[in-house]
Write a protein that holds these residues in place. Structure first.
Motif, PDB file in Angstrom:
ATOM      1  N   ALA A  58      34.658  16.664  43.903  1.00 25.61           N
ATOM      2  CA  ALA A  58      34.819  18.018  43.378  1.00 25.61           C
ATOM      3  C   ALA A  58      36.071  18.750  43.870  1.00 25.61           C
ATOM      4  CB  ALA A  58      33.574  18.849  43.697  1.00 25.61           C
ATOM      5  N   ASN A  59      36.566  18.398  45.050  1.00 24.07           N
ATOM      6  CA  ASN A  59      37.751  19.061  45.602  1.00 24.07           C
ATOM      7  C   ASN A  59      38.239  18.292  46.838  1.00 24.07           C
ATOM      8  OD1 ASN A  59      36.368  20.255  48.065  1.00 24.07           O
ATOM      9  ND2 ASN A  59      35.154  21.161  46.423  1.00 24.07           N
ATOM     10  N   GLY A  60      39.365  18.687  47.381  1.00 18.68           N
ATOM     11  CA  GLY A  60      39.939  17.977  48.518  1.00 18.68           C
ATOM     12  C   GLY A  60      39.167  18.169  49.812  1.00 18.68           C
ATOM     13  N   THR A  61      38.562  19.325  49.972  1.00 18.82           N
ATOM     14  CA  THR A  61      37.763  19.591  51.174  1.00 18.82           C
ATOM     15  C   THR A  61      36.567  18.640  51.213  1.00 18.82           C
ATOM     16  OG1 THR A  61      38.364  21.919  50.895  1.00 18.82           O
ATOM     17  CG2 THR A  61      36.650  21.427  52.506  1.00 18.82           C
ATOM     18  N   ASP A  62      35.889  18.518  50.072  1.00 20.04           N
ATOM     19  CA  ASP A  62      34.771  17.574  49.980  1.00 20.04           C
ATOM     20  C   ASP A  62      35.255  16.143  50.234  1.00 20.04           C
ATOM     21  OD1 ASP A  62      33.088  19.645  49.352  1.00 20.04           O
ATOM     22  OD2 ASP A  62      32.586  18.934  47.327  1.00 20.04           O
ATOM     23  N   ASN A  84      48.591  22.578  62.795  1.00 16.49           N
ATOM     24  CA  ASN A  84      49.099  23.311  61.625  1.00 16.49           C
ATOM     25  C   ASN A  84      48.782  22.542  60.358  1.00 16.49           C
ATOM     26  OD1 ASN A  84      50.915  21.287  62.408  1.00 16.49           O
ATOM     27  ND2 ASN A  84      52.525  22.194  61.161  1.00 16.49           N
ATOM     28  N   SER A  85      47.852  23.066  59.622  1.00 21.17           N
ATOM     29  CA  SER A  85      47.497  22.489  58.323  1.00 21.17           C
ATOM     30  C   SER A  85      46.823  23.591  57.548  1.00 21.17           C
ATOM     31  CB  SER A  85      46.541  21.311  58.504  1.00 21.17           C
ATOM     32  OG  SER A  85      46.195  20.737  57.248  1.00 21.17           O
ATOM     33  N   PHE A  86      46.390  23.267  56.340  1.00 21.16           N
ATOM     34  CA  PHE A  86      45.522  24.195  55.627  1.00 21.16           C
ATOM     35  C   PHE A  86      44.142  24.113  56.287  1.00 21.16           C
ATOM     36  CE2 PHE A  86      42.526  24.977  52.047  1.00 21.16           C
ATOM     37  CZ  PHE A  86      42.742  26.344  51.980  1.00 21.16           C
ATOM     38  N   GLY A 156      43.511   9.741  56.101  1.00 23.26           N
ATOM     39  CA  GLY A 156      44.721  10.479  55.737  1.00 23.26           C
ATOM     40  C   GLY A 156      44.376  11.735  54.942  1.00 23.26           C
ATOM     41  N   ASP A 157      45.007  12.840  55.286  1.00 21.46           N
ATOM     42  CA  ASP A 157      44.921  14.038  54.450  1.00 21.46           C
ATOM     43  C   ASP A 157      46.211  14.099  53.634  1.00 21.46           C
ATOM     44  OD1 ASP A 157      44.998  16.551  53.282  1.00 21.46           O
ATOM     45  OD2 ASP A 157      44.088  17.577  54.987  1.00 21.46           O
ATOM     46  N   ALA A 158      46.100  13.611  52.404  1.00 17.84           N
ATOM     47  CA  ALA A 158      47.273  13.525  51.534  1.00 17.84           C
ATOM     48  C   ALA A 158      47.222  14.587  50.435  1.00 17.84           C
ATOM     49  CB  ALA A 158      47.364  12.132  50.930  1.00 17.84           C
ATOM     50  N   ALA A 159      46.548  15.710  50.718  1.00 15.18           N
ATOM     51  CA  ALA A 159      46.384  16.768  49.725  1.00 15.18           C
ATOM     52  C   ALA A 159      47.723  17.331  49.249  1.00 15.18           C
ATOM     53  CB  ALA A 159      45.522  17.894  50.294  1.00 15.18           C
ATOM     54  N   GLN A 160      48.771  17.158  50.065  1.00 16.74           N
ATOM     55  CA  GLN A 160      50.090  17.683  49.692  1.00 16.74           C
ATOM     56  C   GLN A 160      51.084  16.545  49.446  1.00 16.74           C
ATOM     57  OE1 GLN A 160      51.380  20.651  52.561  1.00 16.74           O
ATOM     58  NE2 GLN A 160      49.452  21.798  52.401  1.00 16.74           N
ATOM     59  N   ALA A 161      50.585  15.326  49.305  1.00 16.99           N
ATOM     60  CA  ALA A 161      51.526  14.191  49.352  1.00 16.99           C
ATOM     61  C   ALA A 161      51.287  13.124  48.282  1.00 16.99           C
ATOM     62  CB  ALA A 161      51.473  13.576  50.744  1.00 16.99           C
ATOM     63  N   PHE A 180      42.690  13.155  48.730  1.00 15.32           N
ATOM     64  CA  PHE A 180      43.606  13.941  47.889  1.00 15.32           C
ATOM     65  C   PHE A 180      42.901  15.184  47.357  1.00 15.32           C
ATOM     66  CE2 PHE A 180      45.505   9.765  47.819  1.00 15.32           C
ATOM     67  CZ  PHE A 180      46.869  10.025  47.836  1.00 15.32           C
ATOM     68  N   SER A 181      43.679  16.222  47.155  1.00 18.02           N
ATOM     69  CA  SER A 181      43.209  17.417  46.458  1.00 18.02           C
ATOM     70  C   SER A 181      43.998  17.519  45.160  1.00 18.02           C
ATOM     71  CB  SER A 181      43.486  18.663  47.301  1.00 18.02           C
ATOM     72  OG  SER A 181      43.396  19.827  46.486  1.00 18.02           O
ATOM     73  N   PHE A 182      43.332  17.936  44.095  1.00 18.81           N
ATOM     74  CA  PHE A 182      44.029  18.222  42.835  1.00 18.81           C
ATOM     75  C   PHE A 182      43.887  19.698  42.493  1.00 18.81           C
ATOM     76  CE2 PHE A 182      42.266  13.819  42.422  1.00 18.81           C
ATOM     77  CZ  PHE A 182      43.460  13.137  42.652  1.00 18.81           C
ATOM     78  N   GLY A 185      47.704  24.036  42.154  1.00 18.90           N
ATOM     79  CA  GLY A 185      49.080  24.154  42.646  1.00 18.90           C
ATOM     80  C   GLY A 185      49.605  22.926  43.378  1.00 18.90           C
ATOM     81  N   LYS A 186      48.793  21.882  43.556  1.00 18.02           N
ATOM     82  CA  LYS A 186      49.260  20.679  44.261  1.00 18.02           C
ATOM     83  C   LYS A 186      50.213  19.883  43.362  1.00 18.02           C
ATOM     84  CE  LYS A 186      46.873  21.856  47.736  1.00 18.02           C
ATOM     85  NZ  LYS A 186      45.796  21.481  48.616  1.00 18.02           N
ATOM     86  N   ASN A 187      50.887  18.899  43.916  1.00 18.12           N
ATOM     87  CA  ASN A 187      51.875  18.148  43.122  1.00 18.12           C
ATOM     88  C   ASN A 187      51.246  17.499  41.896  1.00 18.12           C
ATOM     89  OD1 ASN A 187      53.385  18.844  45.347  1.00 18.12           O
ATOM     90  ND2 ASN A 187      54.527  16.926  45.365  1.00 18.12           N
TER      91      ASN A 187
HETATM   92  C1  LIG Z   1      44.745  21.859  49.591  1.00 22.47           C
HETATM   93  C2  LIG Z   1      44.466  21.169  50.868  1.00 22.47           C
HETATM   94  C3  LIG Z   1      43.194  20.716  51.228  1.00 22.47           C
HETATM   95  C4  LIG Z   1      41.934  21.085  50.479  1.00 22.47           C
HETATM   96  O1  LIG Z   1      41.906  20.823  49.159  1.00 22.47           O
HETATM   97  P1  LIG Z   1      40.956  21.663  48.169  1.00 22.47           P
HETATM   98  O2  LIG Z   1      41.008  20.838  46.923  1.00 22.47           O
HETATM   99  O3  LIG Z   1      41.537  23.011  48.004  1.00 22.47           O
HETATM  100  O4  LIG Z   1      39.584  21.686  48.749  1.00 22.47           O
HETATM  101  C5  LIG Z   1      43.056  19.971  52.388  1.00 22.47           C
HETATM  102  N1  LIG Z   1      44.103  19.720  53.187  1.00 22.47           N
HETATM  103  C6  LIG Z   1      45.342  20.160  52.894  1.00 22.47           C
HETATM  104  C7  LIG Z   1      46.464  19.839  53.811  1.00 22.47           C
HETATM  105  C8  LIG Z   1      45.568  20.912  51.738  1.00 22.47           C
HETATM  106  O5  LIG Z   1      46.801  21.360  51.469  1.00 22.47           O
END
Ligand SMILES: *Cc1c(COP(=O)(O)O)cnc(C)c1O
Length: 367
Positions: A58-62, A84-86, A156-161, A180-182, A185-187
């Motif tokens: 459902a999202n990147g946090t999940d 330093n991260s989201f 890996g937290d690749a939400a921005q990569a 990954f997060s979609f 506003g992500k790439n």
């Molecule tokens: C956006 C982001 C998330 C979370 O993704 P969501 O889809 O908003 O839940 C996690 N980690 C980083 C580094 C992000 O930028």
């Protein structure tokens, strides 16, 4: 001139026909949750990254939470990540019941300072979550080495990569699981919330997929308690269309970053890029001293900027009870007062880039 920080409407208009058609196809097929569009996107995204499994959620946090749950991480465990991260990175760790253990970032690369990781490892440590912040891969060779020597998982937290590479390996392949997060506003962004976990591990994939779908193996046969975190058909169809353009949009981001770097190196601290990495510039983050004045000047001229992030995670109100001090994370602390993100996105035009450069040059000279 008005320069927004991102322009999702312009991006949509450039692919409007395809998007409208794919949404209408989902509506006509009525496969709103799961179904062929989700399968197709999972297949294509796994193929793009070069991994065996992709589980849409459902999202990147999940995605982060489920990856940890699938690895058996929970109460009594510790998970190391960067200061330093989201917020979602640390929030997801706490959601499992595990304790968050922060490591300071490297002052110039903004990713986790690998020289400080081993000091933070205890008997309770189960995993390291490196964040490929702003689109630049963390120092994965060192991280994998530390993890292997200490028997830790790497998530890996690749939400921005999306599409970033480290020594020619896509970041999607670097870790037991990569998340990954979609977020729009992500790439690679959906038109709502969406996320994915990718892995080469069959058992982990099975576990994560079941966890995200009520722990079930078929309709009413639940092996364990999980949650409801699924990618829906409309978002999957949109992502399948957008994935085709990702490399083109990334190339545009990199071209803009190149111009910014060349033109601005004399007036501000421009991003430092690791040897042998492919940075995808989710954000173009500069450092400067008189940030407030410059931000105001840029805003007056119509240039939007952002700060990612104004307060490092350990210093947020959510963690005051732990009582971290500035001296615990000096690089993250100092950077948070100086960083500034400039507009950068795949549909930004040359004249807009020029305008940002000229305006910033003037802004830094009027003190
Ligand atoms: C956006 C982001 C998330 C979370 O993704 P969501 O889809 O908003 O839940 C996690 N980690 C980083 C580094 C992000 O930028």
């Amino acid at each position: 001139m008005k320069i927004p920080f991102v322009d999702l409407k312009r991006q949509y208009l450039s692919i409007k026909e395809e998007i409208d058609r794919c949404i209408s196809d989902v509506l006509l097929s009525s496969s709103f949750i799961g179904g062929v569009q989700v399968k197709t996107f999972e297949h294509n995204f796994a193929g793009y990254l070069g991994v065996k499994h992709c589980i849409g959620v459902a999202n990147g946090t999940d995605a982060l939470f489920i990856a940890m749950k699938a690895l058996g991480i929970g109460k009594g465990d510790e998970v190391i990540t960067v200061a330093n991260s989201f917020f979602a990175t640390s929030e997801a760790i706490s959601m499992t019941g595990a304790d968050v253990v922060y490591v300071d970032c490297d002052k110039d690369y903004y990713t986790i300072d690998v020289s400080l990781i081993e000091k933070k490892i205890t008997k309770k440590t189960k995993a390291i979550i490196p964040v490929h912040l702003y689109g630049q891969p963390a120092e994965m060779d060192m991280i994998r080495d530390i993890a292997a020597r200490n028997g830790l998982h790497v998530i890996g937290d690749a939400a921005q990569a999306h599409g970033a590479r480290y020594r020619n390996q896509n970041v999607g392949t670097l870790g037991d699981a990569v998340c990954f997060s979609f977020f729009p506003g992500k790439n690679l962004g959906a038109y709502g919330d969406a996320g994915a976990i990718v892995t080469n591990d069959d058992d982990l994939a099975r576990q994560a997929r079941m966890f995200a779908n009520h722990g079930r193996i078929d309709k009413y046969n639940h092996e364990f308690e999980g949650m409801n975190s699924r990618l829906d058909g409309i978002q999957a169809a949109i992502l399948t269309v957008k994935l085709k353009y990702l490399d083109e949009w990334t190339a545009r981001r990199r071209a803009i970053a190149n111009r910014y770097t060349k033109e601005l190196a004399d007036v501000v601290t421009v991003p430092k890029v690791q040897q042998d990495v492919f940075h995808v510039y989710h954000l173009f983050v500069i450092r400067l001293q008189n940030r407030e004045t410059v931000v105001q000047y840029l805003a007056d001229k119509g240039v939007s900027t952002g700060i990612h992030y104004p307060i490092p995670l350990p210093f947020l109100k959510a963690y005051v009870q732990v009582g971290y001090g500035r001296e615990d994370f000096p690089a993250a602390y100092e950077n948070s007062n100086q960083i500034l993100s400039l507009p950068i996105h795949g549909s930004m035009q040359d004249d807009e880039v020029d305008f940002v450069i000229e305006t910033l040059k003037t802004a830094t000279s009027v003190k």
